[in-house]
Scaffold this motif. Sequence first.
Motif, PDB file in Angstrom:
ATOM      1  N   LEU A   1      -7.354  -7.888   9.148  1.00 11.11           N
ATOM      2  CA  LEU A   1      -7.942  -7.118   8.044  1.00 11.11           C
ATOM      3  C   LEU A   1      -9.412  -7.476   7.874  1.00 11.11           C
ATOM      4  O   LEU A   1      -9.826  -8.607   8.177  1.00 11.11           O
ATOM      5  N   ALA A   2     -10.171  -6.505   7.361  1.00 10.12           N
ATOM      6  CA  ALA A   2     -11.570  -6.740   6.973  1.00 10.12           C
ATOM      7  C   ALA A   2     -12.435  -7.286   8.115  1.00 10.12           C
ATOM      8  O   ALA A   2     -13.314  -8.118   7.891  1.00 10.12           O
ATOM      9  N   ARG A   3     -12.156  -6.837   9.332  1.00  6.75           N
ATOM     10  CA  ARG A   3     -12.980  -7.224  10.495  1.00  6.75           C
ATOM     11  C   ARG A   3     -13.682  -6.010  11.092  1.00  6.75           C
ATOM     12  O   ARG A   3     -14.200  -6.075  12.196  1.00  6.75           O
ATOM     13  N   GLY A   4     -13.636  -4.902  10.359  1.00  9.19           N
ATOM     14  CA  GLY A   4     -14.311  -3.687  10.830  1.00  9.19           C
ATOM     15  C   GLY A   4     -13.418  -2.799  11.692  1.00  9.19           C
ATOM     16  O   GLY A   4     -13.819  -1.706  12.092  1.00  9.19           O
TER      17      GLY A   4
ATOM     18  N   ASN B   1      -4.974   0.915  -5.196  1.00  7.51           N
ATOM     19  CA  ASN B   1      -5.510   0.399  -3.929  1.00  7.51           C
ATOM     20  C   ASN B   1      -7.037   0.617  -3.906  1.00  7.51           C
ATOM     21  O   ASN B   1      -7.575   1.371  -3.093  1.00  7.51           O
TER      22      ASN B   1
ATOM     23  N   ARG C   1     -16.826   4.807   1.645  1.00 11.62           N
ATOM     24  CA  ARG C   1     -17.873   4.423   2.608  1.00 11.62           C
ATOM     25  C   ARG C   1     -17.862   5.318   3.835  1.00 11.62           C
ATOM     26  O   ARG C   1     -18.874   5.511   4.495  1.00 11.62           O
TER      27      ARG C   1
ATOM     28  N   CYS D   1       0.821  -1.218   0.000  1.00 17.34           N
ATOM     29  CA  CYS D   1       0.000   0.000   0.000  1.00 17.34           C
ATOM     30  C   CYS D   1       0.851   1.262   0.000  1.00 17.34           C
ATOM     31  O   CYS D   1       0.339   2.362  -0.224  1.00 17.34           O
TER      32      CYS D   1
ATOM     33  N   ARG E   1     -12.453   2.285  -1.859  1.00 17.02           N
ATOM     34  CA  ARG E   1     -13.848   1.916  -1.538  1.00 17.02           C
ATOM     35  C   ARG E   1     -14.115   2.122  -0.036  1.00 17.02           C
ATOM     36  O   ARG E   1     -15.147   2.652   0.365  1.00 17.02           O
ATOM     37  N   PHE E   2     -13.155   1.726   0.768  1.00 20.00           N
ATOM     38  CA  PHE E   2     -13.243   1.864   2.229  1.00 20.00           C
ATOM     39  C   PHE E   2     -13.413   3.345   2.607  1.00 20.00           C
ATOM     40  O   PHE E   2     -14.287   3.705   3.399  1.00 20.00           O
ATOM     41  N   TYR E   3     -12.598   4.240   2.006  1.00 18.48           N
ATOM     42  CA  TYR E   3     -12.684   5.665   2.332  1.00 18.48           C
ATOM     43  C   TYR E   3     -14.004   6.265   1.825  1.00 18.48           C
ATOM     44  O   TYR E   3     -14.585   7.117   2.487  1.00 18.48           O
TER      45      TYR E   3
ATOM     46  N   ALA F   1      -9.443  -1.247  -2.997  1.00 17.87           N
ATOM     47  CA  ALA F   1     -10.167  -1.657  -1.780  1.00 17.87           C
ATOM     48  C   ALA F   1     -10.140  -0.523  -0.755  1.00 17.87           C
ATOM     49  O   ALA F   1     -11.148  -0.233  -0.099  1.00 17.87           O
TER      50      ALA F   1
ATOM     51  N   GLY G   1     -10.589  -1.209  10.900  1.00 22.59           N
ATOM     52  CA  GLY G   1     -10.161   0.006  10.199  1.00 22.59           C
ATOM     53  C   GLY G   1     -11.252   1.068  10.222  1.00 22.59           C
ATOM     54  O   GLY G   1     -10.977   2.259  10.437  1.00 22.59           O
ATOM     55  N   THR G   2     -12.488   0.633  10.017  1.00 20.84           N
ATOM     56  CA  THR G   2     -13.614   1.575  10.045  1.00 20.84           C
ATOM     57  C   THR G   2     -13.715   2.239  11.414  1.00 20.84           C
ATOM     58  O   THR G   2     -13.852   3.461  11.518  1.00 20.84           O
TER      59      THR G   2
ATOM     60  N   ILE H   1      -3.363   5.228   7.509  1.00 20.80           N
ATOM     61  CA  ILE H   1      -3.823   4.143   8.397  1.00 20.80           C
ATOM     62  C   ILE H   1      -3.404   2.803   7.825  1.00 20.80           C
ATOM     63  O   ILE H   1      -3.403   2.623   6.605  1.00 20.80           O
ATOM     64  N   TRP H   2      -3.011   1.897   8.695  1.00 17.76           N
ATOM     65  CA  TRP H   2      -2.869   0.512   8.284  1.00 17.76           C
ATOM     66  C   TRP H   2      -3.074  -0.415   9.468  1.00 17.76           C
ATOM     67  O   TRP H   2      -2.810  -0.070  10.604  1.00 17.76           O
ATOM     68  N   ILE H   3      -3.613  -1.580   9.131  1.00 19.06           N
ATOM     69  CA  ILE H   3      -3.805  -2.662  10.103  1.00 19.06           C
ATOM     70  C   ILE H   3      -2.537  -3.510  10.050  1.00 19.06           C
ATOM     71  O   ILE H   3      -2.004  -3.758   8.955  1.00 19.06           O
TER      72      ILE H   3
HETATM   73  C1  COA Z   1      -7.547  -0.089   4.459  1.00 21.35           C
HETATM   74  C2  COA Z   1      -7.695  -0.690   5.853  1.00 21.35           C
HETATM   75  C3  COA Z   1      -7.118   0.251   6.892  1.00 21.35           C
HETATM   76  C4  COA Z   1      -9.166  -0.936   6.121  1.00 21.35           C
HETATM   77  O1  COA Z   1      -9.285  -1.509   7.407  1.00 21.35           O
HETATM   78  P1  COA Z   1     -10.084  -2.890   7.584  1.00 21.35           P
HETATM   79  O2  COA Z   1     -10.190  -3.146   9.034  1.00 21.35           O
HETATM   80  O3  COA Z   1      -9.450  -3.938   6.764  1.00 21.35           O
HETATM   81  O4  COA Z   1     -11.470  -2.475   6.932  1.00 21.35           O
HETATM   82  P2  COA Z   1     -12.927  -2.782   7.490  1.00 21.35           P
HETATM   83  O5  COA Z   1     -13.014  -4.196   7.942  1.00 21.35           O
HETATM   84  O6  COA Z   1     -13.314  -1.741   8.451  1.00 21.35           O
HETATM   85  O7  COA Z   1     -13.749  -2.591   6.162  1.00 21.35           O
HETATM   86  C5  COA Z   1     -13.574  -3.584   5.120  1.00 21.35           C
HETATM   87  C6  COA Z   1     -13.158  -2.877   3.884  1.00 21.35           C
HETATM   88  O8  COA Z   1     -11.807  -2.475   3.948  1.00 21.35           O
HETATM   89  C7  COA Z   1     -11.296  -2.389   2.636  1.00 21.35           C
HETATM   90  N1  COA Z   1      -9.980  -2.948   2.535  1.00 21.35           N
HETATM   91  C8  COA Z   1      -8.922  -2.203   2.145  1.00 21.35           C
HETATM   92  N2  COA Z   1      -7.823  -2.930   2.106  1.00 21.35           N
HETATM   93  C9  COA Z   1      -8.159  -4.171   2.478  1.00 21.35           C
HETATM   94  C10 COA Z   1      -7.408  -5.384   2.623  1.00 21.35           C
HETATM   95  N3  COA Z   1      -6.080  -5.416   2.378  1.00 21.35           N
HETATM   96  N4  COA Z   1      -8.055  -6.487   3.033  1.00 21.35           N
HETATM   97  C11 COA Z   1      -9.374  -6.447   3.277  1.00 21.35           C
HETATM   98  N5  COA Z   1     -10.144  -5.346   3.159  1.00 21.35           N
HETATM   99  C12 COA Z   1      -9.531  -4.211   2.754  1.00 21.35           C
HETATM  100  C13 COA Z   1     -12.301  -2.987   1.724  1.00 21.35           C
HETATM  101  O9  COA Z   1     -12.962  -1.897   1.113  1.00 21.35           O
HETATM  102  C14 COA Z   1     -13.221  -3.752   2.638  1.00 21.35           C
HETATM  103  O10 COA Z   1     -14.503  -3.747   2.170  1.00 21.35           O
HETATM  104  P3  COA Z   1     -14.993  -4.541   0.872  1.00 21.35           P
HETATM  105  O11 COA Z   1     -15.833  -5.629   1.446  1.00 21.35           O
HETATM  106  O12 COA Z   1     -15.767  -3.514   0.123  1.00 21.35           O
HETATM  107  O13 COA Z   1     -13.812  -5.047   0.119  1.00 21.35           O
HETATM  108  C15 COA Z   1      -6.974  -2.085   5.967  1.00 21.35           C
HETATM  109  O14 COA Z   1      -7.597  -2.984   5.106  1.00 21.35           O
HETATM  110  C16 COA Z   1      -5.502  -2.035   5.678  1.00 21.35           C
HETATM  111  O15 COA Z   1      -4.697  -1.793   6.580  1.00 21.35           O
HETATM  112  N6  COA Z   1      -5.143  -2.337   4.416  1.00 21.35           N
HETATM  113  C17 COA Z   1      -3.761  -2.417   4.030  1.00 21.35           C
HETATM  114  C18 COA Z   1      -3.062  -1.097   4.169  1.00 21.35           C
HETATM  115  C19 COA Z   1      -3.763  -0.023   3.380  1.00 21.35           C
HETATM  116  O16 COA Z   1      -4.134  -0.223   2.230  1.00 21.35           O
HETATM  117  N7  COA Z   1      -3.912   1.153   4.017  1.00 21.35           N
HETATM  118  C20 COA Z   1      -4.492   2.299   3.384  1.00 21.35           C
HETATM  119  C21 COA Z   1      -3.435   3.035   2.685  1.00 21.35           C
HETATM  120  S1  COA Z   1      -4.111   4.445   1.886  1.00 21.35           S
END
Ligand code: COA
Length: 175
Positions: A102-105, A135, A144, A26, A140-142, A137, A107-108, A94-96
């Motif tokens: 990941l994808a457990r809510g 990126n 939302r 990322c 899409r996350f932002y 995904a 990040g939101t 932000i990053w997890i």
């Molecule tokens: C982007 C991020 C912070 C979102 O946090 P999260 O806890 O995974 O997200 P949530 O569970 O709250 O929401 C799920 C959504 O996150 C998004 N997402 C972004 N990157 C993802 C990843 N690597 N894996 C899974 N989901 C991801 C998707 O949009 C997903 O929804 P979808 O069903 O439409 O695909 C996290 O996925 C992450 O750390 N990704 C890798 C690092 C990154 O890309 N950071 C942002 C840099 S700009």
Amino acid sequence: MILRPATQDDAPLLAAWDEKPHVKWCTGFDPDLPLPDEAREDWAAQIARDVDWLDILIGEVEGRAIGVVQIIDPHLEESHYWGTCAPNQRAIDIWIGEESDLARGFGTQMMRLAIARCFADLTVANILIDPLMINTAAIRFYRRLGFVDVGERRFGDDACQVMELRRAQWEETET
Ligand SMILES: CC(C)(COP(=O)(O)OP(=O)(O)OC[C@H]1O[C@@H](n2cnc3c(N)ncnc32)[C@H](O)[C@@H]1OP(=O)(O)O)[C@@H](O)C(=O)NCCC(=O)NCCS
């Protein structure tokens, strides 16, 4: 979920997260190669800094650190990464850490807390983010979370989608 300031004890974990393939990817690095030395953050030094344009915050669930949010004031940030920037803005990264979180809510929840923290300062008008164009995904996350596209922009070699959340838009979704 809580967001708390990072401490020196977090530095090794933050360095380990930097080597995770999803984190390297990322930020534009090859997920399959070790992070180049020049890209390695000195987290102990970053955390030790006492500047008013940077907050390094750890997302913690039931006492376990799961991710990190950096909030900067792009007007004051010393490298001027964002170029010449008006005051009264914030930029978030932000990053997890672990793939299994990941994808457990989480990040939101972290973003909601970070956004509320930014707008708690009544002078802050908007929040910027700059995911890589590839990126989708994260974009899409932002979206939302209420962020809208501002335009494509290159930061060094990275083609990024600049997005922003304006205070008025956030207040609308909060009520
Ligand atoms: C982007 C991020 C912070 C979102 O946090 P999260 O806890 O995974 O997200 P949530 O569970 O709250 O929401 C799920 C959504 O996150 C998004 N997402 C972004 N990157 C993802 C990843 N690597 N894996 C899974 N989901 C991801 C998707 O949009 C997903 O929804 P979808 O069903 O439409 O695909 C996290 O996925 C992450 O750390 N990704 C890798 C690092 C990154 O890309 N950071 C942002 C840099 S700009």
